[in-house]
Scaffold this active site. Structure first.
Site, PDB file in Angstrom:
ATOM      1  N   ASP A   1     -51.088 -60.842  -8.275  1.00 51.35           N
ATOM      2  CA  ASP A   1     -51.432 -59.439  -8.084  1.00 51.35           C
ATOM      3  C   ASP A   1     -51.390 -58.599  -9.344  1.00 51.35           C
ATOM      4  O   ASP A   1     -51.275 -59.108 -10.450  1.00 51.35           O
ATOM      5  CB  ASP A   1     -50.700 -58.786  -6.920  1.00 51.35           C
ATOM      6  CG  ASP A   1     -49.275 -59.244  -6.799  1.00 51.35           C
ATOM      7  OD1 ASP A   1     -48.779 -59.373  -5.672  1.00 51.35           O
ATOM      8  OD2 ASP A   1     -48.660 -59.495  -7.848  1.00 51.35           O
TER       9      ASP A   1
ATOM     10  N   LYS B   1     -55.936 -54.485  -5.634  1.00 58.07           N
ATOM     11  CA  LYS B   1     -57.114 -53.737  -5.211  1.00 58.07           C
ATOM     12  C   LYS B   1     -58.280 -54.048  -6.144  1.00 58.07           C
ATOM     13  O   LYS B   1     -58.187 -53.897  -7.338  1.00 58.07           O
ATOM     14  CB  LYS B   1     -56.808 -52.257  -5.283  1.00 58.07           C
ATOM     15  CG  LYS B   1     -57.786 -51.393  -4.544  1.00 58.07           C
ATOM     16  CD  LYS B   1     -57.265 -49.971  -4.515  1.00 58.07           C
ATOM     17  CE  LYS B   1     -58.151 -49.098  -3.642  1.00 58.07           C
ATOM     18  NZ  LYS B   1     -57.516 -47.818  -3.384  1.00 58.07           N
TER      19      LYS B   1
ATOM     20  N   MET C   1     -39.444 -49.092  -8.325  1.00 58.45           N
ATOM     21  CA  MET C   1     -40.440 -48.394  -7.496  1.00 58.45           C
ATOM     22  C   MET C   1     -40.032 -46.949  -7.228  1.00 58.45           C
ATOM     23  O   MET C   1     -40.311 -46.407  -6.165  1.00 58.45           O
ATOM     24  CB  MET C   1     -40.610 -49.115  -6.133  1.00 58.45           C
ATOM     25  CG  MET C   1     -41.047 -50.560  -6.274  1.00 58.45           C
ATOM     26  SD  MET C   1     -41.235 -51.376  -4.691  1.00 58.45           S
ATOM     27  CE  MET C   1     -39.540 -51.693  -4.266  1.00 58.45           C
TER      28      MET C   1
HETATM   29  N1  SAH Z   1     -39.968 -58.592  -8.310  1.00 55.92           N
HETATM   30  C1  SAH Z   1     -40.082 -57.580  -9.330  1.00 55.92           C
HETATM   31  C2  SAH Z   1     -40.050 -56.194  -8.751  1.00 55.92           C
HETATM   32  C3  SAH Z   1     -41.169 -55.893  -7.800  1.00 55.92           C
HETATM   33  S1  SAH Z   1     -41.176 -54.259  -7.249  1.00 55.92           S
HETATM   34  C4  SAH Z   1     -38.979 -57.810 -10.376  1.00 55.92           C
HETATM   35  O1  SAH Z   1     -38.085 -58.612 -10.170  1.00 55.92           O
HETATM   36  O2  SAH Z   1     -39.068 -57.198 -11.448  1.00 55.92           O
HETATM   37  C5  SAH Z   1     -42.199 -53.465  -8.428  1.00 55.92           C
HETATM   38  C6  SAH Z   1     -41.377 -52.554  -9.302  1.00 55.92           C
HETATM   39  O3  SAH Z   1     -40.753 -53.303 -10.320  1.00 55.92           O
HETATM   40  C7  SAH Z   1     -42.155 -51.496 -10.039  1.00 55.92           C
HETATM   41  O4  SAH Z   1     -42.396 -50.359  -9.218  1.00 55.92           O
HETATM   42  C8  SAH Z   1     -41.207 -51.155 -11.152  1.00 55.92           C
HETATM   43  O5  SAH Z   1     -40.157 -50.328 -10.697  1.00 55.92           O
HETATM   44  C9  SAH Z   1     -40.625 -52.510 -11.475  1.00 55.92           C
HETATM   45  N2  SAH Z   1     -41.300 -53.186 -12.584  1.00 55.92           N
HETATM   46  C10 SAH Z   1     -41.992 -54.326 -12.542  1.00 55.92           C
HETATM   47  N3  SAH Z   1     -42.431 -54.670 -13.754  1.00 55.92           N
HETATM   48  C11 SAH Z   1     -42.002 -53.719 -14.596  1.00 55.92           C
HETATM   49  C12 SAH Z   1     -42.122 -53.508 -15.995  1.00 55.92           C
HETATM   50  N4  SAH Z   1     -42.775 -54.348 -16.768  1.00 55.92           N
HETATM   51  N5  SAH Z   1     -41.531 -52.395 -16.519  1.00 55.92           N
HETATM   52  C13 SAH Z   1     -40.861 -51.539 -15.755  1.00 55.92           C
HETATM   53  N6  SAH Z   1     -40.721 -51.687 -14.425  1.00 55.92           N
HETATM   54  C14 SAH Z   1     -41.285 -52.759 -13.861  1.00 55.92           C
END
Ligand code: SAH
Length: 486
Positions: free
Chosen positions: A34, A56, A168
């Site tokens: 995704d 999307k 998030m």
């Molecule tokens: N499984 C992922 C999180 C999924 S939820 C993990 O372990 O990181 C998606 C959220 O993760 C985003 O809204 C943001 O808050 C955070 N996120 C993911 N990648 C990021 C990045 N490169 N920098 C900052 N926040 C990030």
């Protein structure tokens, strides 16, 4: 029945992925990914792996979790090895467990491969350690999605002494900080928001509970972002190792063949750049052309190599035909030191080496070894520049030129080139094919680096200005970029 791997791909930096994930990706017949995925990770897939995008697409909608689950089930039931790639860790707000439960229900075998979560790593790359002795003895990760409706007990959260992280949470940042302050947390508590952590687009805003949401709006910080609350944020001033790298924030596009780009890519990554690979050519082995020339190889006085590729393909061919290199009596001539190095790896120390990576310079060196009756063997790329062959013929040599590889056009991949800072070209064929695949538009007003005069000329011919490396190697390109960055 196939099998499904739920794979954590890390936060973004293409190297923050596990060895296990890479090994498993190579097995996949089908992969679902995704929006936030760094496309560089897709290079670990086999060429025949089918890709499905779950985010999307213009004109269509995000796939619902149910639809994704159905796809996993369907593909596995068709006998495929399926990879479901997720950002960070699959079990950290990644709905990985929902997918796993569905697979279990359907009797489909699965494995879940952990990933480096953004909750910890994006902070690290912002210079913020999530724990520190005596300052943060714990850390707590929350979802910040629609904070108003969340069932968090803010009176408990506001009392935590460890580092508090919200994923998030960008859209609800005002609610989040208000909830913390209403419940007694000091309005001067340090906070940071890290957006696009571990990437070239990483942006960090530091403030206090009372002003962080205003700052985030002023700076137009975009998602994905994490919010961190705690005294460890203050370490950023000292521990900001990532953003201090020389090429932090730069996206650099490599257009040469994948087979040739490893060293280049790794050096750029070391300097903190993000590498975008839009390989425009690939190397097709034509060494069977040598079949008719084995006796000519043996009787040659000089064998000339004009690329590291040529060296590998030539010597691999000899090995495949069980030809002992001691049968070759010729002197070896090499263009530039990289080509020389590659020959040395075969246990041969070349007699003739040019400093510069152009045919003219090599000819000047070879000239010193000619009496005019030499037999010169020239195994090299198809459609190579005629200069060297002509110059040798004009000197009275007998020349056997054999194309042993060919730069063939790659396929275009779905890749975002809009915010690339530097496009690098290492041969005229990379220029021609890149433009054929991706168009000229994406190069306009961008910094372009050419490896040497021939490549520069090709760009000029197409109306494109470029900065030329002083040394005609990828190291020379890197030096030029560093010079331009000051
Ligand atoms: N499984 C992922 C999180 C999924 S939820 C993990 O372990 O990181 C998606 C959220 O993760 C985003 O809204 C943001 O808050 C955070 N996120 C993911 N990648 C990021 C990045 N490169 N920098 C900052 N926040 C990030």
């Amino acid at each position: 029945m196939g099998k499904v791997y739920l794979i954590g791909a890390g936060p973004y930096d293409e190297e923050l992925i596990s060895l296990k994930a890479i090994r498993v990706l190579k097995k996949c017949d089908v992969v679902l990914y995704d929006r936030l995925l760094n496309k560089s990770i897709l290079k670990h897939l086999r060429d025949d792996c089918k890709l499905y995008y779950c985010g999307k697409e213009s004109g269509s909608h995000y796939k619902t979790q149910e639809e994704i689950n159905d796809m996993l089930v369907e593909f596995a039931k068709s006998g495929y090895t399926v990879g479901r790639i997720k950002g960070g860790d699959p079990y950290v707000f990644g709905r990985g467990s929902e997918e796993a439960l569905r697979l279990l229900d359907e009797g489909i075998e699965f494995e879940v491969i952990p990933g480096i979560t953004s909750a910890i790593s994006a902070l690290n790359y912002a210079g913020i350690p999530i724990t520190h002795r005596k300052i943060a003895q714990s850390f707590h990760v929350f979802t910040g999605k629609s904070a108003g409706e969340l069932s968090h007990d803010w009176s408990v959260i506001a009392k935590l002494n460890g580092t508090i992280v919200f994923l998030m949470g960008l859209e609800s940042i005002e609610d989040i900080v208000n909830n913390l302050m209403i419940n007694g947390m000091d309005k001067n508590k340090s906070c940071a928001v890290v957006s696009n952590g571990t990437s070239a687009r990483q942006r960090v805003v530091v403030g206090q509970l009372e002003n962080i949401s205003k700052k985030v709006k002023q700076e137009e910080i975009k998602s994905p972002a994490i919010i961190a609350v705690g005294d460890v944020v203050k370490f950023r001033e000292k521990l900001n190792w990532f953003e201090n790298k020389k090429l932090f924030g730069k996206r650099i596009c490599i257009t040469r063949a994948k087979e040739q780009s490893k060293e280049f890519r790794e050096k750029l990554l070391d300097l903190g750049a993000e590498v975008v690979e839009a390989n425009s050519i690939s190397i097709k082995n034509l060494s069977s052309n040598l079949d008719d020339y084995i006796d000519k190889i043996m009787m040659s006085n000089i064998i000339v190599f004009t690329s590291t590729n040529g060296v590998d393909i030539f010597f691999d061919y000899l090995v495949s035909k069980r030809i002992d290199i001691r049968k070759i009596k010729a002197k070896i001539a090499c263009i530039g030191e990289k080509t020389e190095e590659q020959v040395k790896k075969r246990g041969i120390f070349p007699e003739i080496v040019s400093k510069e990576y152009v045919g003219e310079a090599l000819f000047e060196e070879i000239k010193n070894h000619l009496s005019g009756k030499e037999v010169v063997f020239l195994p090299r790329a198809k459609d190579a520049r005629p200069f060297l062959k002509d110059a040798l013929l004009n000197s009275g040599c007998t020349v056997y030129e054999v194309p042993i590889y060919e730069a063939v056009e790659e396929e275009a991949i779905d890749i975002d080139l809009s915010d690339v800072d530097y496009f690098t070209f290492t041969s005229p064929s990379t220029v021609k094919n890149f433009i054929k695949l991706y168009g000229k538009e994406c190069l306009v007003n961008k910094k372009i680096i050419s490896i040497g005069p021939i490549t520069k000329k090709e760009l000029e011919y197409l109306g494109l200005d470029s900065f030329m490396a002083n040394k005609y190697t990828v190291d020379g390109i890197i030096e030029k970029i560093l010079e331009l960055e000051g």
